[in-house]
Design a protein around this motif. Structure first.
Motif, PDB file in Angstrom:
ATOM      1  N   ALA A 225       0.833  -1.197   0.000  1.00 38.73           N
ATOM      2  CA  ALA A 225       0.000   0.000   0.000  1.00 38.73           C
ATOM      3  C   ALA A 225       0.872   1.253   0.000  1.00 38.73           C
ATOM      4  O   ALA A 225       0.550   2.256  -0.661  1.00 38.73           O
ATOM      5  N   GLU A 226       1.974   1.208   0.718  1.00 38.29           N
ATOM      6  CA  GLU A 226       2.901   2.341   0.771  1.00 38.29           C
ATOM      7  C   GLU A 226       3.467   2.652  -0.617  1.00 38.29           C
ATOM      8  O   GLU A 226       3.558   3.815  -1.025  1.00 38.29           O
ATOM      9  N   GLU A 227       3.843   1.604  -1.357  1.00 36.24           N
ATOM     10  CA  GLU A 227       4.368   1.805  -2.702  1.00 36.24           C
ATOM     11  C   GLU A 227       3.312   2.375  -3.634  1.00 36.24           C
ATOM     12  O   GLU A 227       3.599   3.240  -4.468  1.00 36.24           O
ATOM     13  N   LEU A 228       2.075   1.901  -3.492  1.00 33.59           N
ATOM     14  CA  LEU A 228       0.995   2.416  -4.331  1.00 33.59           C
ATOM     15  C   LEU A 228       0.726   3.888  -4.032  1.00 33.59           C
ATOM     16  O   LEU A 228       0.499   4.687  -4.948  1.00 33.59           O
ATOM     17  N   ARG A 229       0.760   4.266  -2.741  1.00 36.95           N
ATOM     18  CA  ARG A 229       0.606   5.682  -2.385  1.00 36.95           C
ATOM     19  C   ARG A 229       1.729   6.517  -2.987  1.00 36.95           C
ATOM     20  O   ARG A 229       1.503   7.623  -3.486  1.00 36.95           O
ATOM     21  N   ASP A 230       2.953   5.981  -2.960  1.00 38.22           N
ATOM     22  CA  ASP A 230       4.094   6.689  -3.535  1.00 38.22           C
ATOM     23  C   ASP A 230       3.899   6.921  -5.030  1.00 38.22           C
ATOM     24  O   ASP A 230       4.189   8.001  -5.547  1.00 38.22           O
ATOM     25  N   ILE A 231       3.411   5.915  -5.724  1.00 35.24           N
ATOM     26  CA  ILE A 231       3.146   6.057  -7.166  1.00 35.24           C
ATOM     27  C   ILE A 231       2.141   7.184  -7.393  1.00 35.24           C
ATOM     28  O   ILE A 231       2.314   8.024  -8.282  1.00 35.24           O
ATOM     29  N   TRP A 232       1.075   7.225  -6.585  1.00 38.30           N
ATOM     30  CA  TRP A 232       0.062   8.266  -6.730  1.00 38.30           C
ATOM     31  C   TRP A 232       0.657   9.652  -6.454  1.00 38.30           C
ATOM     32  O   TRP A 232       0.373  10.605  -7.174  1.00 38.30           O
ATOM     33  N   GLU A 233       1.497   9.759  -5.443  1.00 37.56           N
ATOM     34  CA  GLU A 233       2.106  11.056  -5.112  1.00 37.56           C
ATOM     35  C   GLU A 233       2.949  11.583  -6.271  1.00 37.56           C
ATOM     36  O   GLU A 233       3.011  12.787  -6.497  1.00 37.56           O
TER      37      GLU A 233
ATOM     38  N   ASP B 136      -5.783   8.877 -15.097  1.00 36.59           N
ATOM     39  CA  ASP B 136      -5.626   7.471 -15.503  1.00 36.59           C
ATOM     40  C   ASP B 136      -4.915   6.653 -14.430  1.00 36.59           C
ATOM     41  O   ASP B 136      -5.270   5.500 -14.174  1.00 36.59           O
ATOM     42  N   VAL B 137      -3.922   7.235 -13.788  1.00 33.27           N
ATOM     43  CA  VAL B 137      -3.232   6.528 -12.696  1.00 33.27           C
ATOM     44  C   VAL B 137      -4.203   6.334 -11.535  1.00 33.27           C
ATOM     45  O   VAL B 137      -4.236   5.268 -10.916  1.00 33.27           O
ATOM     46  N   ARG B 138      -5.005   7.352 -11.251  1.00 33.23           N
ATOM     47  CA  ARG B 138      -6.012   7.218 -10.190  1.00 33.23           C
ATOM     48  C   ARG B 138      -6.957   6.049 -10.492  1.00 33.23           C
ATOM     49  O   ARG B 138      -7.251   5.231  -9.623  1.00 33.23           O
ATOM     50  N   ASP B 139      -7.422   5.958 -11.737  1.00 37.04           N
ATOM     51  CA  ASP B 139      -8.309   4.852 -12.126  1.00 37.04           C
ATOM     52  C   ASP B 139      -7.633   3.496 -11.903  1.00 37.04           C
ATOM     53  O   ASP B 139      -8.248   2.555 -11.388  1.00 37.04           O
TER      54      ASP B 139
END
Length: 129
Positions: free
Chosen positions: A15-23, A29-32
């Motif tokens: 989950a931490e890595e996914l949050r980092d990608i979003w940041e 499209d990334v949000r989707d």
């Protein structure tokens, strides 16, 4: 089941890595994609819980199986695999066995494709704005 290449050595993301990608990539499209990942992570967690109940012989787990199977049967990846199996000439496939899709399956396939096209068109419209 169709075989798609997915490298076995790719690590599962936390989950931490996914949050980092979003940041670092705050685009629609990334949000989707991250919402889809979150939805699938919830499915995996739920399946893990269910399997644990079955493993310890929890009363009622068998009754829950129908709900879990129905939920998984409605997943696009499962419907796509079934649809592809009706088109595959591979020994053991539905087509190879001479099976044809039921009317209900055809309706599910069409609804899945229609909804996907609508979402694709919405993303294209979003990009033009």
């Amino acid at each position: 089941m169709t075989n798609r290449y997915c490298p076995a050595d790719l690590p599962a993301l936390t989950a931490e890595e996914l949050r980092d990608i979003w940041e670092r990539n705050r685009v629609p499209d990334v949000r989707d994609l991250l919402w889809e990942i979150a939805r699938l992570r919830q499915r995996v967690s739920s399946a893990h819980y269910f399997i644990a109940l079955v493993e310890v012989g929890q009363p009622g787990a068998q009754l829950m199986a129908h709900t879990y199977l129905a939920n998984f049967a409605a997943e696009p990846c499962v419907l796509e695999e079934i649809e592809a199996d009706y088109s595959s000439g591979t020994p053991g496939s539905r087509k190879w066995r001479g099976e044809i899709p039921t009317d209900e399956e055809l309706q599910l396939f069409e609804a899945m494709h229609r909804e996907a096209r609508e979402r694709i068109n919405e993303r294209k419209r979003r990009r033009r704005r």
